[in-house]
Design an enzyme around this catalytic site. Structure first.
Site, PDB file in Angstrom:
ATOM      1  N   GLU A  42      -9.719   5.732   3.170  1.00  0.00           N
ATOM      2  CA  GLU A  42     -10.488   4.641   3.763  1.00  0.00           C
ATOM      3  C   GLU A  42      -9.532   3.474   3.957  1.00  0.00           C
ATOM      4  O   GLU A  42      -8.496   3.384   3.296  1.00  0.00           O
ATOM      5  CB  GLU A  42     -11.639   4.244   2.834  1.00  0.00           C
ATOM      6  CG  GLU A  42     -11.290   3.178   1.791  1.00  0.00           C
ATOM      7  CD  GLU A  42     -10.238   3.629   0.787  1.00  0.00           C
ATOM      8  OE1 GLU A  42     -10.160   4.838   0.506  1.00  0.00           O
ATOM      9  OE2 GLU A  42      -9.480   2.762   0.293  1.00  0.00           O
ATOM     10  N   LYS A  83       0.815  -1.223   0.000  1.00  0.00           N
ATOM     11  CA  LYS A  83       0.000   0.000   0.000  1.00  0.00           C
ATOM     12  C   LYS A  83       0.847   1.270   0.000  1.00  0.00           C
ATOM     13  O   LYS A  83       0.412   2.316  -0.485  1.00  0.00           O
ATOM     14  CB  LYS A  83      -0.939  -0.001   1.199  1.00  0.00           C
ATOM     15  CG  LYS A  83      -2.008  -1.092   1.182  1.00  0.00           C
ATOM     16  CD  LYS A  83      -3.021  -0.864   0.074  1.00  0.00           C
ATOM     17  CE  LYS A  83      -4.184  -1.841   0.195  1.00  0.00           C
ATOM     18  NZ  LYS A  83      -5.164  -1.683  -0.909  1.00  0.00           N
ATOM     19  N   SER A 111       1.511  -9.653  -0.463  1.00  0.00           N
ATOM     20  CA  SER A 111       1.135  -8.238  -0.426  1.00  0.00           C
ATOM     21  C   SER A 111       1.353  -7.590   0.929  1.00  0.00           C
ATOM     22  O   SER A 111       1.488  -6.367   1.026  1.00  0.00           O
ATOM     23  CB  SER A 111      -0.334  -8.094  -0.825  1.00  0.00           C
ATOM     24  OG  SER A 111      -1.145  -8.898   0.012  1.00  0.00           O
TER      25      SER A 111
END
Length: 602
Positions: free
Chosen positions: A320, A298, A586
């Site tokens: 969010e 991210k 991830s």
């Protein structure tokens, strides 16, 4: 990327090219070329808009003549193509923009440019020939990797309609502009306008860059677009108009790449999982996004969007988050840049991802609970959109996945594409070839998967496998397997595939993984699913948890539950012993320890 069109000499053609709005137009003041401007009237150049830099191109000309022609034609830029010394360039430094050109071949010694540092504004790299100027042939562009100065450069020599797409793959941080000349002509000095228009479209991203990429209207096939209320239109339209210009700017690229390298810690390793390889009978590689600063992929997108927000003049960031990984990444970059940060998170997610809530608060962010609906990611996204509508001027919304109205899906995919870009290079080091047989990634909205797929999309021999969360089973009523349970509709500003009732109400998703319990997928994923470019499968909670435990005990890596879904899919596949398989890890599993502990009873 800036555009220079060079070698113009016919008045009507000059006006036609100016109408295309290149950044630079070049006029050759050297009488031994068929593109010599000769007696071209200065009045013709006087009609060129001031936003276009008028560039005089000279070869070993005297300073007196150059000065005379600067005054006559109003050149604000000069390009020196001969043996001009650093001292000669210095004489014009500060008076006009100075571009020093060099012919380049495989033996070119870039150290000779050191003496020009501080004396010129740009370099121009052309194909080396026995004469001054280009040959219409391209040189080996990979040699540009040896160029290490901080002076931006133009790329020239042999750029044509046939290779203009390849130019866009050059990622050198100092690559500033492309120089278009002889390969876009009907005759020397007469440019072919349709060819230039097409090149401009490609360079400025107005047409498809990839076979599976977004089109000029923001769609991937039947999916995408911007289905937004009127009050959001100014925000999204500002972003649409600005994002490509900003992220393609050399200064932006340089800052983005520097932060990825020195702050995030990229490149992330491509790890050859030997015990996994033995177990599954193939060469299994993990792309270790879990080792990034903040513990997931991210941060790649958060870095890109915070830099973009600064250039848009925004003073406040909202986001969010589901698993908290995007929230932590956003809070981190806001702390880094000293910008106010508000993160919306579902109440249920706040409880099961408590460590990440604490991290966000420690980083200075305000975490606001979303208490409506399922109290998860979907509802957090709704709250963030409401905030953006109420604060359109000073606030930028950092969406964390390849979802939302255009241009978000494309923008986030570009920022995450570093994952597959690195993987290709790393595979060559490991296997001697850049293409694997399989690429696997988990999918909620789909940002890590799109980053992992991005540079393999056009290599159709690479099988792409996207793993959704089946939850307690696709028929259990507690699932987030969007492609299995959903159909076409509109969710959070874009047309995509989502889980919905017959009358269009969004079905509450479920997954043990907070990052995957989203009722839709990004529009590019919907397109890839519909045209069968990628295979979309699903894995249950139980299968994912067992896969997470297996990875912990076989490879010493505790993966995020999201990533564990991708690992679980290995149990359902059969490989040849020579197959190379890449799985995107991830995120790391620290945030999920409580869930793992409760599930396995430790």
């Amino acid at each position: 990327m800036k555009i220079k069109v060079c070698g113009l000499k016919y008045p009507e053609n000059i006006q036609a090219v100016a109408a295309l709005k290149p950044n630079y137009m070049g006029f050759i003041c050297y009488d031994r070329t068929p593109r010599y401007i000769d007696t071209l009237s200065a009045d013709v150049l006087a009609t060129i808009p001031a936003s276009i830099h008028k560039t005089g191109v000279f070869v070993n000309e005297t300073a007196e003549i150059i000065t005379q022609l600067i005054d006559q034609y109003g050149f604000d830029t000069i390009q020196l193509h001969g043996h001009e010394s650093p001292e000669f360039c210095h004489a014009f430094n500060g008076k006009v923009t100075v571009i020093k050109a060099f012919g380049v071949d495989n033996d070119f010694d870039f150290s000779k440019l050191d003496a020009y540092a501080g004396e010129v504004d740009y370099f121009l790299f052309d194909t080396k020939t026995s004469i001054y100027g280009g040959s219409g042939k391209a040189f080996n562009w990979s040699i540009l990797d040896k160029y290490t100065l901080n002076i931006p450069f133009f790329l020239s020599g042999g750029i044509s309609p046939d290779n203009i797409e390849e130019v866009k793959n050059i990622t050198h941080p100092q690559f500033y502009a492309v120089d278009l000349n002889s390969r876009f002509e009907d005759e020397p000095g007469l440019k072919n306008i349709p060819k230039l228009e097409n090149a401009f479209d490609i360079i400025k991203n107005r047409t498809l860059q990839m076979k599976y990429g977004v089109n000029e209207h923001g769609y991937y096939g039947d999916f995408g677009g911007a289905y937004i209320p009127e009050m959001l239109y100014p925000n999204v339209e500002e972003l649409r108009q600005q994002y490509l210009n900003i992220i393609n700017d050399p200064d932006f690229k340089a800052e983005f790449n520097d932060l990825l390298k020195n702050y995030v810690g990229r490149p992330s390793p491509l790890y050859h999982a030997k015990r996994y390889s033995e177990k599954y009978g193939a060469n299994i590689f993990f792309k270790r996004e879990d080792l990034n600063h903040t513990g997931s992929h991210k941060i790649n997108n958060a870095i890109g969007q915070i830099l973009l927000a600064k250039r848009l003049g925004k003073k406040r960031i909202i986001a969010e988050t589901g698993a908290g990984q995007h929230g932590v990444a956003t809070a981190t970059v806001c702390a880094l840049m000293g910008i106010e940060c508000v993160v919306y998170m579902g109440e249920i997610d706040m409880a099961r991802q408590a460590p990440n809530v604490s991290r966000m608060k420690m980083l200075g962010a305000t975490v606001r609970p979303a208490s409506s609906g399922s109290k998860t990611l979907k509802d957090a996204t709704n709250e963030a959109l409401r905030d953006w509508i109420a604060n359109p001027v000073d606030t930028h919304y950092i969406i964390g996945s390849v979802v939302g109205p255009y241009p978000y899906p494309d923008m986030v995919a570009r920022f995450q594409s570093i994952i597959s870009e690195e993987t290709k290079k790393q595979l060559i080091e490991h296997t001697g070839k850049e293409l694997p047989e399989y690429v696997l990634a988990c999918v909620g909205g789909g940002s890590n998967a799109m980053g992992m797929f991005y540079h393999f999309l056009d290599n159709e021999q690479v099988k792409l496998v996207a793993v959704e969360a089946a939850g307690k089973g696709v028929d259990s009523g507690h699932s987030a397997a969007t492609t299995f349970l959903g159909n076409e509709g509109v969710l959070h500003g874009s047309r995509t595939i989502l889980m919905q009732t017959p009358d269009g109400q969004v079905v509450e998703p479920y997954s043990i993984s907070a990052g995957l319990d989203y009722p839709g997928i990004g529009p590019q994923h919907a397109h890839l699913y519909k045209i069968n470019r990628a295979e979309y499968v699903s894995v249950t909670d139980d299968e994912a948890m067992k896969a997470g435990l297996l990875c912990s005990q076989m490879e010493g890596i505790i993966p995020a539950i999201e990533s564990s879904h991708a690992l679980a899919q290995l149990e359902k596949m059969k490989f040849n012993s020579t197959d190379n398989v890449v799985i995107c890890l991830s995120g790391r599993g620290d945030k999920d320890l409580d869930t793992f502990i409760k599930y396995f009873g430790y």
